[in-house]
Design a protein around this motif. Structure first.
Motif, PDB file in Angstrom:
ATOM      1  N   ALA A   1      36.032  35.728  51.553  1.00 38.43           N
ATOM      2  CA  ALA A   1      35.737  34.490  50.833  1.00 38.43           C
ATOM      3  C   ALA A   1      35.196  34.796  49.438  1.00 38.43           C
ATOM      4  CB  ALA A   1      34.725  33.661  51.623  1.00 38.43           C
ATOM      5  N   GLU A   2      34.376  35.845  49.345  1.00 41.48           N
ATOM      6  CA  GLU A   2      33.814  36.220  48.053  1.00 41.48           C
ATOM      7  C   GLU A   2      34.899  36.719  47.102  1.00 41.48           C
ATOM      8  OE1 GLU A   2      30.637  39.530  46.398  1.00 41.48           O
ATOM      9  OE2 GLU A   2      30.320  38.663  48.393  1.00 41.48           O
TER      10      GLU A   2
ATOM     11  N   ALA B   1      41.357  42.943  40.307  1.00 37.75           N
ATOM     12  CA  ALA B   1      42.257  42.646  41.407  1.00 37.75           C
ATOM     13  C   ALA B   1      43.487  43.544  41.450  1.00 37.75           C
ATOM     14  CB  ALA B   1      42.702  41.185  41.317  1.00 37.75           C
ATOM     15  N   ASP B   2      43.735  44.318  40.425  1.00 38.78           N
ATOM     16  CA  ASP B   2      44.949  45.123  40.373  1.00 38.78           C
ATOM     17  C   ASP B   2      44.607  46.532  39.937  1.00 38.78           C
ATOM     18  OD1 ASP B   2      47.405  46.263  40.009  1.00 38.78           O
ATOM     19  OD2 ASP B   2      48.246  44.611  38.850  1.00 38.78           O
TER      20      ASP B   2
ATOM     21  N   VAL C   1      33.765  44.761  34.251  1.00 39.14           N
ATOM     22  CA  VAL C   1      33.862  43.670  35.230  1.00 39.14           C
ATOM     23  C   VAL C   1      33.039  44.011  36.470  1.00 39.14           C
ATOM     24  CG1 VAL C   1      35.419  42.425  36.770  1.00 39.14           C
ATOM     25  CG2 VAL C   1      36.107  42.874  34.411  1.00 39.14           C
ATOM     26  N   ILE C   2      33.183  45.256  36.946  1.00 34.46           N
ATOM     27  CA  ILE C   2      32.418  45.689  38.114  1.00 34.46           C
ATOM     28  C   ILE C   2      30.923  45.681  37.796  1.00 34.46           C
ATOM     29  CG2 ILE C   2      31.979  47.630  39.661  1.00 34.46           C
ATOM     30  CD1 ILE C   2      34.933  48.395  39.331  1.00 34.46           C
TER      31      ILE C   2
ATOM     32  N   ARG D   1      38.449  36.028  42.451  1.00 35.94           N
ATOM     33  CA  ARG D   1      39.796  36.015  41.871  1.00 35.94           C
ATOM     34  C   ARG D   1      40.064  34.709  41.153  1.00 35.94           C
ATOM     35  NH1 ARG D   1      43.744  38.775  46.469  1.00 35.94           N
ATOM     36  NH2 ARG D   1      43.152  40.948  46.017  1.00 35.94           N
ATOM     37  N   ALA D   2      39.513  33.627  41.692  1.00 36.34           N
ATOM     38  CA  ALA D   2      39.732  32.324  41.074  1.00 36.34           C
ATOM     39  C   ALA D   2      39.122  32.253  39.686  1.00 36.34           C
ATOM     40  CB  ALA D   2      39.149  31.224  41.968  1.00 36.34           C
ATOM     41  N   ASP D   3      37.945  32.872  39.508  1.00 41.10           N
ATOM     42  CA  ASP D   3      37.320  32.844  38.181  1.00 41.10           C
ATOM     43  C   ASP D   3      37.518  34.149  37.416  1.00 41.10           C
ATOM     44  OD1 ASP D   3      35.551  34.682  39.266  1.00 41.10           O
ATOM     45  OD2 ASP D   3      33.867  33.289  39.368  1.00 41.10           O
TER      46      ASP D   3
END
Length: 264
Positions: A182-183, A195-196, A145-146, A188-190
């Motif tokens: 904001a980024e 995030a964890d 992901v990164i 996180r939305a997509d």
């Protein structure tokens, strides 16, 4: 005609020491001796020795040679296990060759985890070291992901954070933190952000936090660490405004691409 130990070893393409070792293990029977005391080997010893050599060349352990040579019920199982091991080794070697091709042909940097392409070679060394350290405690999925984030075109704010001097003024730090917040929310939305930290960790969570915290402390300067602290405050505040909880937020991994949160 009979042969000496040296001649037998030469015929079988091995050494005196190896022949004697096989005698000691009971893999090769001792021959009769001449009145002078010298061993006298014949063609049966040669065939047996060449058979042993063939099996060892295939990778059969010396301890399994009697079973394989006897073709008993263990033989096929031993050979199948050996074949599976060779297949795994070949796959590993092919993986290494792909990595080398990425370095030699595509210019992938050596100072970054596997999978980061030439586009990431322009990152500051500190940023590369941060990613390398994090790769020791994050799962392959999290690292992929990164990696995808770093494959995207970098905007001016990302580059500004990477080049941020330690004495950057407060207004610059806050502006960067607001942009990154904001980024992160968009990512996180997509679901394009790790995030964890708990879910992303492949180690004991305490160890993971320790590695991430030390990496940020070592490879981010004072201003960059302050931006990450401000970023965390902004994200937490936004979550509270939405009426959500902050559970698990302290374990988040934030950008830039992706800087871990270690403020807790």
């Amino acid at each position: 005609m009979v042969w000496s130990t040296r001649q037998l070893a030469e015929l079988a393409g091995t050494t005196l020491k190896t022949v004697r070792h096989y005698h000691k293990l009971g893999l090769l029977e001792e021959p009769e001796r001449a009145p002078s005391g010298y061993k006298r080997y014949d063609v049966r010893h040669l065939v047996r020795l060449m058979g042993i050599r063939r099996l060892t060349d295939l990778g059969v352990p010396l301890s399994d040679i009697p079973a394989v040579a006897a073709a008993d019920e263990r033989s096929a199982r031993i050979l199948r296990a050996l074949d599976a091991e060779l297949a795994a080794n070949i796959q590993h070697q092919q993986h290494l060759r792909r990595q080398l091709a990425a370095i030699l042909d595509d210019g992938a940097p050596l100072g970054l985890p596997v999978g980061f392409g030439a586009g990431a070679a322009s990152l500051p060394r500190a940023q590369q070291d941060l990613l390398m350290a994090c790769s020791s405690v994050l799962t392959p999925t999290a690292m992929s992901v990164i990696q995808e984030q770093y494959a995207r075109p970098r905007d001016e704010m990302d580059e500004e954070f990477e080049q941020l001097p330690a004495d950057a003024p407060e207004n610059v730090r806050r502006r960067l933190a607001a942009h990154l917040a904001a980024e992160v929310r968009a990512q996180r939305a997509d679901r394009s952000v790790v995030a964890d930290l708990d879910a992303a960790s492949c180690r004991n969570l305490a160890l993971t936090r320790s590695v991430v915290a030390q990496a940020v402390a070592a490879f981010c300067n004072e201003a960059q660490r302050d931006v990450l602290r401000l970023l965390d405050v902004l994200l937490q505040k936004k979550e509270e405004e939405r009426g959500g909880t902050c559970e698990g937020h302290e374990n988040a991994i934030h950008p830039p691409r992706t800087a871990p949160d270690t403020t807790h």
